[in-house]
Design a protein around this motif. Structure first.
Motif, PDB file in Angstrom:
ATOM      1  N   VAL A  55      47.979  52.187  31.826  1.00  0.00           N
ATOM      2  CA  VAL A  55      47.331  51.672  33.040  1.00  0.00           C
ATOM      3  C   VAL A  55      48.002  50.395  33.504  1.00  0.00           C
ATOM      4  O   VAL A  55      48.628  49.688  32.723  1.00  0.00           O
ATOM      5  N   SER A  56      47.883  50.136  34.802  1.00  0.00           N
ATOM      6  CA  SER A  56      48.374  48.862  35.326  1.00  0.00           C
ATOM      7  C   SER A  56      47.353  48.312  36.309  1.00  0.00           C
ATOM      8  O   SER A  56      46.396  49.004  36.682  1.00  0.00           O
ATOM      9  N   VAL A 113      40.949  39.959  46.092  1.00  0.00           N
ATOM     10  CA  VAL A 113      40.344  40.512  44.876  1.00  0.00           C
ATOM     11  C   VAL A 113      41.101  41.780  44.492  1.00  0.00           C
ATOM     12  O   VAL A 113      41.798  42.379  45.325  1.00  0.00           O
ATOM     13  N   VAL A 114      40.939  42.182  43.232  1.00  0.00           N
ATOM     14  CA  VAL A 114      41.549  43.434  42.793  1.00  0.00           C
ATOM     15  C   VAL A 114      40.629  44.569  43.228  1.00  0.00           C
ATOM     16  O   VAL A 114      39.404  44.462  43.107  1.00  0.00           O
ATOM     17  N   ARG A 115      41.204  45.623  43.753  1.00  0.00           N
ATOM     18  CA  ARG A 115      40.376  46.768  44.148  1.00  0.00           C
ATOM     19  C   ARG A 115      39.572  47.238  42.944  1.00  0.00           C
ATOM     20  O   ARG A 115      40.070  47.250  41.817  1.00  0.00           O
ATOM     21  N   ALA A 144      42.009  45.907  32.204  1.00  0.00           N
ATOM     22  CA  ALA A 144      43.448  45.941  32.492  1.00  0.00           C
ATOM     23  C   ALA A 144      43.668  46.317  33.954  1.00  0.00           C
ATOM     24  O   ALA A 144      44.515  45.733  34.641  1.00  0.00           O
ATOM     25  N   MET A 145      42.914  47.291  34.454  1.00  0.00           N
ATOM     26  CA  MET A 145      43.052  47.683  35.860  1.00  0.00           C
ATOM     27  C   MET A 145      42.679  46.526  36.786  1.00  0.00           C
ATOM     28  O   MET A 145      43.193  46.409  37.895  1.00  0.00           O
ATOM     29  N   GLU A 168      39.003  40.854  26.219  1.00  0.00           N
ATOM     30  CA  GLU A 168      37.787  40.040  26.156  1.00  0.00           C
ATOM     31  C   GLU A 168      37.907  39.019  25.040  1.00  0.00           C
ATOM     32  O   GLU A 168      38.418  39.355  23.970  1.00  0.00           O
ATOM     33  N   PRO A 169      37.444  37.804  25.249  1.00  0.00           N
ATOM     34  CA  PRO A 169      37.451  36.857  24.132  1.00  0.00           C
ATOM     35  C   PRO A 169      36.559  37.377  23.006  1.00  0.00           C
ATOM     36  O   PRO A 169      35.517  37.967  23.276  1.00  0.00           O
TER      37      PRO A 169
END
Ligand SMILES: Nc1nc2c(c(=O)[nH]1)N[C@H]1C(S)=C(S)[C@@H](COP(=O)(O)OP(=O)(O)OC[C@H]3O[C@@H](n4cnc5c(N)ncnc54)[C@H](O)[C@@H]3O)O[C@H]1N2
Ligand code: MOO
Length: 419
Positions: free
Chosen positions: A15-16, A173-175, A321-322, A328-329
Motif C-alpha cells: 500500500v501507499s 487532507v489525505v483522501r 499507511a494509506m 501507532e505509538p
C-alpha cells in the motif's frame, strides 16, 4: 504460516499513501492532514488586555496609591488608537492604545471621579503596576510563518480551533481510504427486524466493521452479505473494484471447511496472495491478497473476535499507511492477571484497564477469551498483546496494550477498586 511482523511488512509493502484533496476547515474533523501548515499571521494579532480594567504606561513602575486621569475607553474590536498621554478604560481582548503597556484589573483600583455619562475620569491604583502586567503580547502564541501542524496529524476539534484562529479556511487532507465490506454465509440475517429461524444468526461483523472503519478514518462505500459461493463473492469483489475501493475487507470462508471458498475465488480473480494464515490467536486463517488493478483484499476469518483482532491489528495499520501516518505509538501496561500463552503464537486478548494510585496503567485480561464471545468484547477497555516469545507471563510484567477501537485513546470504565 507467517508471523505477525512479517505479515504486516507484506501488507505495508502493498500500500501507499492516497492522493491529497482539499477540505474545508469546518468539515475536517476526523481527517488526516496531508502537508505541514504554516501560520499566515501572528497570534495574538496585537497586544491586548487580559482583564477588564485600565491600560496605563508603566515602563517606569507605578506606585500603589498613584492617581491617573482616564481619557478614553477601548473595547474588543475597536481600532488602533493613540493613547494621548493618559490612562484608558479597557475591556478584556481590546487592543492596547499605542503608548500603553500595562493593564490593572478594575477591582484593583479605586474610582475617584466619573463623567456625566458615568464613564471613569480618575482612578487610584491599589497595588504597584509594572510594564507587561495583564497584557497578552502579539505573537507569543504563534509567529507568522511558524509551522503549527505536521503532516499526518489527525484533525479534531483542537486543531480546528487553531486553524480557525489563523483564518485558514481549507486544509490539504489525505483522501479517505474507500473500503468495501463483504460478509459471507447463508446463516447471516442483516435485517434486525427479521426474526431468526433454524440456524440463522444476525450479522454482527458488518455493522462492527462499518463503525470501526469509520473511526479509523475510512469511507465505507459498501457493506453487503453474500451467500456461500465463490461466484457471489467474486461478483461482490468486482463491484467493489468498479466502485473504486482501495480496500476490500471480507469476513468468513477462509478456513478449512467445504464452504471456505475465498482463497479459490481470489485465485480465479487473478489476485496475488500476500499470505494466508498468521501465527496468532484469534484470527489465524486471515488471508491477504492484491488484485492486479487494485484493491487490496483482506479476508478476515468470520468468528467475531477474529474480525475484531483483524480490524485492530491488520486493517488499522494498512489504513494508517494509506493515510500517510506511521505506526501507532506503542502503549504499555502492567499485567495483573498471569497468562500462559501458547508458544509461537501472537495473542490478542481483551482486557479491562485501570490506573493505580501512582497513575500507572494496569491491564486485567478477561477470563472469557473464546473467539465467538461478543459480550466480553463489549465490556472490555482494550487489548493486551503477547508476542510469540512472551512465554509464561507473571503478574507484574509490563506488556504492550492497545485501545479497544482504532483512532481513539485509552479509555477505562472501572477505577480498579473492584480489582
Ligand atoms: N478444521 C478447521 N476448522 C477451523 C479452523 C481450522 O484451522 N481447521 N480454524 C478455526 C478458526 S481459528 C476460525 S477463526 C474459523 C474461521 O472460519 P471462517 O473464516 O471460514 O469463517 P466462517 O466459518 O464463515 O464463520 C466462522 C463463524 O463466524 C460466524 N460469522 C461469520 N460471519 C459472521 C457475521 N457477519 N456476523 C456474525 N457472525 C458471523 C459464523 O456463523 C461462524 O460461527 O474457523 C475455525 N475452523
Ligand atoms: O482464530 Mo479463530 O478466531 O480462534 O476461532
Amino acid at each position: 504460516m507467517i508471523r505477525y511482523r512479517e505479515a504486516i511488512e507484506h501488507l505495508l509493502a502493498a500500500v501507499s499513501q492516497l492522493p491529497v484533496e482539499s477540505c474545508r476547515t469546518a468539515a475536517c474533523s476526523g481527517r488526516v492532514l496531508a502537508a505541514e501548515v504554516r501560520s499566515p499571521i501572528v497570534l495574538p494579532g496585537f497586544d491586548h488586555a487580559a482583564m477588564d480594567g485600565y491600560a496605563l504606561a508603566a515602563l517606569e513602575p507605578l506606585e500603589p496609591g498613584s492617581e491617573h486621569r482616564v481619557i478614553g475607553s477601548q473595547a474588543a474590536g475597536d481600532a488602533p488608537r493613540d493613547a494621548g498621554g493618559g490612562a484608558w478604560e479597557i475591556m478584556t481582548g481590546a487592543r492596547l492604545p499605542d503608548g500603553l503597556d500595562a493593564v490593572v484589573a478594575v477591582e484593583r483600583t479605586e474610582l475617584l471621579e466619573t463623567a456625566a455619562d458615568g464613564s471613569p475620569r480618575r482612578i487610584r491604583l491599589l497595588d504597584a503596576l509594572s510594564e507587561g502586567q495583564n497584557v497578552r503580547r502579539a505573537g507569543v502564541d504563534v509567529q507568522a510563518g511558524e509551522s503549527v501542524l505536521a503532516p499526518g496529524t489527525p484533525l479534531g476539534p483542537a486543531q480546528i480551533m487553531l486553524l480557525a484562529s489563523l483564518g485558514i479556511a481549507e486544509v490539504p487532507v489525505v483522501r479517505r481510504p474507500r473500503v468495501a465490506v463483504i460478509g459471507t454465509g447463508k446463516e447471516l440475517i442483516t435485517d434486525p427486524a427479521q426474526s431468526l429461524s433454524g440456524g440463522q444468526i444476525y450479522s454482527s461483523n458488518g455493522p462492527y466493521l462499518a463503525a470501526a472503519l469509520a473511526m479509523a478514518g475510512a469511507e465505507v462505500i459498501a457493506c453487503e452479505v453474500v451467500d456461500d459461493t465463490a461466484v457471489t463473492y467474486a461478483d461482490a469483489v468486482r463491484r467493489a473494484q468498479a466502485a473504486g475501493a482501495d480496500l476490500v475487507v471480507s469476513t468468513g470462508a477462509v478456513s478449512m471447511g467445504r464452504y471456505d471458498f475465498v482463497p479459490e475465488a481470489l485465485r480465479r480473480l487473478g489476485a496475488t496472495a500476500l499470505f494466508h494464515k498468521v501465527a496468532m490467536r484469534p484470527g489465524k486463517p486471515l488471508l491477504a491478497a492484491s488484485l492486479p488493478a487494485g484493491p487490496l483484499v483482506m479476508a478476515l476469518p468470520g468468528t467475531p473476535m477474529a474480525v475484531a483482532a483483524g480490524l485492530r491489528f491488520f486493517v488499522t495499520p494498512v489504513l494508517r499507511a494509506m493515510l500517510g501516518q506511521g505506526a501507532e505509538p506503542e502503549l504499555r501496561a502492567v499485567l495483573d492477571t498471569p497468562q500462559q500463552p501458547k508458544a509461537g503464537l501472537r495473542h490478542f486478548l481483551r482486557a479491562a484497564f485501570h490506573l493505580d494510585a501512582a497513575g500507572c496503567l494496569h491491564a486485567r485480561v478477561m477470563p472469557q477469551q473464546q473467539p465467538f464471545r461478543i459480550a466480553p468484547f463489549a465490556a472490555a477497555d482494550g487489548w493486551v498483546v503477547l508476542d510469540e516469545e512472551a512465554g509464561d507471563c507473571a503478574a507484574g510484567r509490563v506488556v504492550p496494550v492497545a485501545s479497544l477501537d482504532p483512532g481513539t485513546g485509552l479509555a477505562m470504565r472501572s477505577s480498579g477498586d473492584d480489582a
